[in-house]
Design an enzyme around this catalytic site. Structure first.
Site, PDB file in Angstrom:
ATOM      1  N   ILE A   1       0.549  -1.425   0.229  1.00 47.67           N
ATOM      2  CA  ILE A   1      -0.192   0.091  -0.227  1.00 47.67           C
ATOM      3  C   ILE A   1       1.219   1.459   0.087  1.00 47.67           C
ATOM      4  CG2 ILE A   1      -1.795   1.579   1.258  1.00 47.67           C
ATOM      5  CD1 ILE A   1      -2.893  -0.848   0.177  1.00 47.67           C
TER       6      ILE A   1
ATOM      7  N   ARG B   1      -8.224   1.020   0.595  1.00 51.28           N
ATOM      8  CA  ARG B   1      -9.599   0.441  -0.072  1.00 51.28           C
ATOM      9  C   ARG B   1      -9.175  -1.225  -0.631  1.00 51.28           C
ATOM     10  NH1 ARG B   1     -14.412   3.824   0.820  1.00 51.28           N
ATOM     11  NH2 ARG B   1     -14.781   2.507   3.153  1.00 51.28           N
TER      12      ARG B   1
ATOM     13  N   LYS C   1     -13.090   0.514   8.231  1.00 51.58           N
ATOM     14  CA  LYS C   1     -12.020  -0.366   7.463  1.00 51.58           C
ATOM     15  C   LYS C   1     -12.669  -2.060   7.609  1.00 51.58           C
ATOM     16  CE  LYS C   1      -8.688  -2.286   5.338  1.00 51.58           C
ATOM     17  NZ  LYS C   1      -8.584  -2.010   4.216  1.00 51.58           N
TER      18      LYS C   1
ATOM     19  N   HIS D   1     -33.538 -13.760  -7.451  1.00 55.23           N
ATOM     20  CA  HIS D   1     -34.362 -12.655  -6.816  1.00 55.23           C
ATOM     21  C   HIS D   1     -33.689 -10.801  -6.406  1.00 55.23           C
ATOM     22  CE1 HIS D   1     -36.154 -10.166  -3.200  1.00 55.23           C
ATOM     23  NE2 HIS D   1     -37.194 -11.739  -2.834  1.00 55.23           N
TER      24      HIS D   1
ATOM     25  N   ARG E   1     -33.568  -9.229  -5.176  1.00 57.23           N
ATOM     26  CA  ARG E   1     -32.806  -8.216  -3.913  1.00 57.23           C
ATOM     27  C   ARG E   1     -31.814  -9.127  -3.597  1.00 57.23           C
ATOM     28  NH1 ARG E   1     -37.885  -5.854  -4.405  1.00 57.23           N
ATOM     29  NH2 ARG E   1     -38.798  -7.591  -3.294  1.00 57.23           N
TER      30      ARG E   1
ATOM     31  N   CYS F   1      -6.270  -9.719   4.472  1.00 52.38           N
ATOM     32  CA  CYS F   1      -7.338  -9.232   4.810  1.00 52.38           C
ATOM     33  C   CYS F   1      -8.646  -9.230   4.965  1.00 52.38           C
ATOM     34  CB  CYS F   1      -6.880  -7.995   3.966  1.00 52.38           C
ATOM     35  SG  CYS F   1      -6.115  -6.814   2.821  1.00 52.38           S
TER      36      CYS F   1
ATOM     37  N   PHE G   1      -5.250 -17.961  -3.134  1.00 56.49           N
ATOM     38  CA  PHE G   1      -5.820 -17.324  -1.949  1.00 56.49           C
ATOM     39  C   PHE G   1      -6.876 -17.382  -2.491  1.00 56.49           C
ATOM     40  CE2 PHE G   1      -4.594 -12.992  -2.191  1.00 56.49           C
ATOM     41  CZ  PHE G   1      -5.704 -12.349  -1.360  1.00 56.49           C
TER      42      PHE G   1
HETATM   43  N1  SAJ Z   1     -14.028 -15.241  -1.651  1.00 56.35           N
HETATM   44  C1  SAJ Z   1     -15.461 -16.153  -1.965  1.00 56.35           C
HETATM   45  N2  SAJ Z   1     -16.435 -15.478  -2.070  1.00 56.35           N
HETATM   46  C2  SAJ Z   1     -16.430 -14.729  -2.873  1.00 56.35           C
HETATM   47  C3  SAJ Z   1     -15.564 -13.608  -3.447  1.00 56.35           C
HETATM   48  C4  SAJ Z   1     -14.070 -13.786  -2.407  1.00 56.35           C
HETATM   49  O1  SAJ Z   1     -14.608 -17.696  -1.599  1.00 56.35           O
HETATM   50  O2  SAJ Z   1     -17.412 -14.722  -3.363  1.00 56.35           O
HETATM   51  C5  SAJ Z   1     -12.748 -15.893  -1.004  1.00 56.35           C
HETATM   52  C6  SAJ Z   1     -11.400 -15.674  -2.302  1.00 56.35           C
HETATM   53  O3  SAJ Z   1     -11.274 -16.764  -2.778  1.00 56.35           O
HETATM   54  C7  SAJ Z   1      -9.791 -15.185  -1.744  1.00 56.35           C
HETATM   55  C8  SAJ Z   1     -10.737 -14.277  -0.351  1.00 56.35           C
HETATM   56  O4  SAJ Z   1     -12.494 -14.707  -0.491  1.00 56.35           O
HETATM   57  O5  SAJ Z   1      -9.473 -15.631  -0.648  1.00 56.35           O
HETATM   58  C9  SAJ Z   1     -10.543 -12.998  -0.046  1.00 56.35           C
HETATM   59  O6  SAJ Z   1     -10.840 -12.593  -1.765  1.00 56.35           O
HETATM   60  P1  SAJ Z   1     -11.358 -10.832  -2.207  1.00 56.35           P
HETATM   61  O7  SAJ Z   1     -10.722 -11.100  -3.185  1.00 56.35           O
HETATM   62  O8  SAJ Z   1     -12.836 -10.620  -1.986  1.00 56.35           O
HETATM   63  O9  SAJ Z   1     -10.657  -9.947  -1.564  1.00 56.35           O
HETATM   64  P2  SAJ Z   1      -9.043  -9.587  -1.262  1.00 56.35           P
HETATM   65  O10 SAJ Z   1      -8.725  -9.842   0.210  1.00 56.35           O
HETATM   66  O11 SAJ Z   1      -7.883  -9.400  -1.901  1.00 56.35           O
HETATM   67  O12 SAJ Z   1      -9.129  -7.607  -0.862  1.00 56.35           O
HETATM   68  C10 SAJ Z   1      -9.724  -7.707   0.269  1.00 56.35           C
HETATM   69  C11 SAJ Z   1     -10.908  -6.365  -0.370  1.00 56.35           C
HETATM   70  N3  SAJ Z   1     -12.330  -5.558   0.570  1.00 56.35           N
HETATM   71  C12 SAJ Z   1     -13.317  -5.736   0.295  1.00 56.35           C
HETATM   72  O13 SAJ Z   1     -13.316  -6.587  -0.690  1.00 56.35           O
HETATM   73  C13 SAJ Z   1     -14.700  -5.853   1.206  1.00 56.35           C
HETATM   74  C14 SAJ Z   1     -10.227  -4.722  -0.796  1.00 56.35           C
HETATM   75  O14 SAJ Z   1     -11.511  -4.026  -1.195  1.00 56.35           O
HETATM   76  C15 SAJ Z   1      -8.963  -4.448   0.599  1.00 56.35           C
HETATM   77  O15 SAJ Z   1      -8.959  -3.508  -0.125  1.00 56.35           O
HETATM   78  C16 SAJ Z   1      -9.070  -5.725   1.296  1.00 56.35           C
HETATM   79  O16 SAJ Z   1      -9.304  -6.538   1.274  1.00 56.35           O
HETATM   80  C17 SAJ Z   1      -7.759  -4.798   2.716  1.00 56.35           C
HETATM   81  O17 SAJ Z   1      -7.360  -4.950   2.645  1.00 56.35           O
HETATM   82  O18 SAJ Z   1      -8.308  -4.779   3.471  1.00 56.35           O
END
Ligand code: SAJ
Length: 403
Positions: free
Chosen positions: A15, A153, A205, A243, A245, A259, A320
């Site tokens: 970052i 973020r 956050k 759906h 919503r 994160c 990941f």
């Molecule tokens: N995952 C699932 N199912 C989903 C979406 C994600 O199993 O439907 C898993 C992914 O495979 C992964 C984990 O969740 O293992 C996280 O992946 P991600 O792409 O959702 O998020 P990160 O960790 O790469 O980034 C997040 C983001 N936060 C949010 O979307 C709320 C990013 O905006 C933040 O800046 C970052 O964390 C952070 O620094 O906190």
């Protein structure tokens, strides 16, 4: 001519470095500070030590133009940004030692009217703690220093774009601090800057990531229920999402990264009695990974009793999340290593890693040919529409066969 403040960025990680480079590209003089001499040297050569699209070119340019310079120690400046890690230690307690030590190192350099902004993910109340620490050593700065919390973020892989375009919550310890911080971010952010107070910004956050964790936990729980009920969870979710919503996320091998799998614990550790749902979501996502391992083990045992030999298991994906090479807190890697440690015959596949020094990787096409059991752990693009022998046992934990 507009007066451009000088900036110190504490922490040149994934970052801090992009943020420092972006600010420098707007013509502000930035000193990037990192405790690792090798990082300082790399950046001063105009090179980078992390993987992020387009960052190398930008750093090269701003270093050449003498707008960004890296150093081991901070110098006196108008604005200080802190973007150092906040890992957790022991029993999911946040470890603030990096933030504290960054603050301590800027204290002697602070002058009246300086603005200090914390960007590191932090437990609620950290900005106030930082304020106390500063005024204990520099009481004469009381009323003459601006302090704010402004979380980043951004999504790794798209950092430079999101740093500039995402909205930001900016919370000062008082209204003047909030306004000063907003004026500063206007130098390089085009997204909307939302004023609030420090405490709220800190909670925002944590809640963003806890919210996503909770929604993924719901999807993961559904996948376990549907498995028992013999319903295809992907088809079911697609229909439920018709759906207007309802918007259910994707189940998977678990939640990884540095994160979403970490930040919710910062809420739980501080508000243990008030956060059963947030805690349960974290546990549900961790449990999903264990459940995946049990499924694979049971499949392997059935194979062994049918064929009188141990199966070869292809673990498809180690990262990941899809289409990256990042292994931090990766559930897929954990599954693969657990099976290896239990002496299963495993072919580890990760098309985003070229060669790995500490890991024996198998090409994905070769792996599906050799394996008796094919386990999809991460929905990498290479695995979509991959031809496999229909007689083989296939376990799809990430919905790649439905894409
Ligand atoms: N995952 C699932 N199912 C989903 C979406 C994600 O199993 O439907 C898993 C992914 O495979 C992964 C984990 O969740 O293992 C996280 O992946 P991600 O792409 O959702 O998020 P990160 O960790 O790469 O980034 C997040 C983001 N936060 C949010 O979307 C709320 C990013 O905006 C933040 O800046 C970052 O964390 C952070 O620094 O906190």
């Amino acid at each position: 001519m507009e007066n451009k403040p000088s900036v110190v960025m504490m922490g040149l990680g994934y970052i801090g470095l992009p943020t420092a480079a972006l600010i420098a590209s707007r013509g502000l003089k930035v000193t990037g500070v990192d405790i690792r001499q090798s990082v300082v040297d790399t950046i001063n050569k105009g090179e980078i030590h992390i993987v992020e699209p387009d960052l190398d070119g930008l750093v090269h340019k701003v270093v050449k133009d003498e707008l960004l310079q890296a150093a081991i120690k901070p110098n006196s400046s108008d604005v200080y940004l802190i973007a150092v890690p906040t890992p957790f230690k022991g029993d999911y307690e946040p470890d603030l030692s990096y933030v504290t030590s960054a603050v301590k190192s800027i204290i002697p350099t602070l002058k009246k009217g300086a603005l200090v902004i914390l960007e590191s993910t932090s437990p609620v109340g950290t900005t106030r703690k930082m304020e106390k620490l500063i005024f204990e050593q520099r009481p004469e700065l009381k009323g003459n220093l601006y302090l704010a919390y402004c979380p980043e973020r951004v999504l790794p892989g798209n950092i430079l774009h999101e740093l500039k375009h995402n909205d930001r919550a900016i919370g000062g310890i008082d209204d003047e601090s909030t306004q000063k911080a907003i004026d500063f971010y206007k130098h390089f952010v085009v997204g909307t800057l939302h004023p609030t107070n420090a405490k709220t910004a800190e909670m925002v956050k944590l809640v963003e990531n806890a919210s996503r964790d909770n929604q993924i936990a719901f999807a993961n729980e559904l996948s376990i229920i549907c498995d028992k009920a013999n319903i295809n969870v992907w088809d079911m979710i697609a229909l439920a999402n018709k759906h207007p919503r309802v918007n259910i996320l994707n189940p998977g091998t678990g939640v990884g990264g540095h994160c979403i799998a970490v930040d919710p614990w910062f809420i739980v550790s501080e508000f243990p009695d008030e956060s059963p749902l947030i805690k349960k979501s974290r546990e549900a996502n961790n449990y999903k990974t264990e459940w995946v391992i049990e499924k694979i083990k049971n499949n392997a045992l059935t194979f062994k009793s049918d064929h009188k030999r141990d199966p070869i298991i292809a673990c498809m994906g180690l990262a990941f999340k899809p289409n990256i090479d990042d292994l931090r807190e990766s559930p897929a890697l954990y599954v693969t290593e657990t099976l290896e440690n239990k002496n299963f015959t495993v072919l580890a596949v990760e098309p985003n890693l070229k060669d790995s020094d500490d890991r024996n990787l198998t090409d994905y096409k070769e792996a599906v040919n050799k394996a008796d059991i094919i386990v999809y752990l991460v929905a990498h693009k290479e695995f979509i529409n991959l031809k496999t022998n229909p007689n083989k046992s296939i376990l799809d934990f990430c919905g790649v066969l439905k894409k």
